[in-house]
Design a protein around this motif. Structure first.
Motif, PDB file in Angstrom:
ATOM      1  N   SER A  56       0.832  -1.204   0.000  1.00  0.00           N
ATOM      2  CA  SER A  56       0.000   0.000   0.000  1.00  0.00           C
ATOM      3  C   SER A  56       0.867   1.254   0.000  1.00  0.00           C
ATOM      4  N   MET A  57       2.004   1.213   0.675  1.00  0.00           N
ATOM      5  CA  MET A  57       2.902   2.369   0.672  1.00  0.00           C
ATOM      6  C   MET A  57       3.485   2.601  -0.727  1.00  0.00           C
ATOM      7  N   LYS A  58       3.783   1.530  -1.447  1.00  0.00           N
ATOM      8  CA  LYS A  58       4.282   1.678  -2.821  1.00  0.00           C
ATOM      9  C   LYS A  58       3.219   2.318  -3.710  1.00  0.00           C
ATOM     10  N   ASP A  59       1.955   1.896  -3.517  1.00  0.00           N
ATOM     11  CA  ASP A  59       0.872   2.501  -4.296  1.00  0.00           C
ATOM     12  C   ASP A  59       0.744   3.995  -3.992  1.00  0.00           C
ATOM     13  N   ALA A  62       3.569   5.903  -5.599  1.00  0.00           N
ATOM     14  CA  ALA A  62       3.381   6.065  -7.041  1.00  0.00           C
ATOM     15  C   ALA A  62       2.428   7.222  -7.323  1.00  0.00           C
ATOM     16  N   VAL A  63       1.361   7.337  -6.538  1.00  0.00           N
ATOM     17  CA  VAL A  63       0.418   8.440  -6.721  1.00  0.00           C
ATOM     18  C   VAL A  63       1.094   9.773  -6.437  1.00  0.00           C
ATOM     19  N   LEU A  64       1.857   9.834  -5.355  1.00  0.00           N
ATOM     20  CA  LEU A  64       2.553  11.089  -5.024  1.00  0.00           C
ATOM     21  C   LEU A  64       3.585  11.463  -6.084  1.00  0.00           C
ATOM     22  N   GLU A  65       4.280  10.484  -6.625  1.00  0.00           N
ATOM     23  CA  GLU A  65       5.246  10.765  -7.695  1.00  0.00           C
ATOM     24  C   GLU A  65       4.532  11.286  -8.929  1.00  0.00           C
ATOM     25  N   ARG A  66       3.370  10.678  -9.242  1.00  0.00           N
ATOM     26  CA  ARG A  66       2.614  11.156 -10.402  1.00  0.00           C
ATOM     27  C   ARG A  66       2.135  12.578 -10.189  1.00  0.00           C
ATOM     28  N   ILE A  67       1.665  12.905  -8.980  1.00  0.00           N
ATOM     29  CA  ILE A  67       1.207  14.260  -8.682  1.00  0.00           C
ATOM     30  C   ILE A  67       2.354  15.250  -8.807  1.00  0.00           C
TER      31      ILE A  67
END
Length: 88
Positions: A56-59, A62-67
């Protein structure tokens, strides 16, 4: 002298958790009893929980990196699309 060395080697293996060997060279694990099996079960459960949390932390990462890397206008358009989708 050889017998003393064998005894010391066996003692060190048992002390450090290494498997012993029978006369055919197959590993023999010392019997740790129910307490050792319970510890193994608890550690396995904790390992599974930590793996799930890591997923869940990896997910989230990934969202934070995309943002952080997406263009602001594209991100704003996606947020607005989600808002209108939620209202309908």
């Amino acid at each position: 002298m050889g017998t003393v060395a064998w005894v010391v080697t066996t003692w060190l293996k048992v002390k450090n958790g290494y498997p012993l060997e029978n006369s055919w060279g197959k590993p023999l694990y010392p019997n740790g009893g129910g307490e050792a099996m319970e510890r193994i079960r608890l550690i396995s459960q904790e390992n599974a929980q930590l793996r799930a949390e890591m997923g869940s932390m990896k997910d989230r990462m990934a969202v934070l990196e995309r943002i952080a890397t997406d263009k602001p206008t594209q991100l704003a358009a996606e947020i607005e699309g989600l808002r209108t989708k939620q209202l309908n």
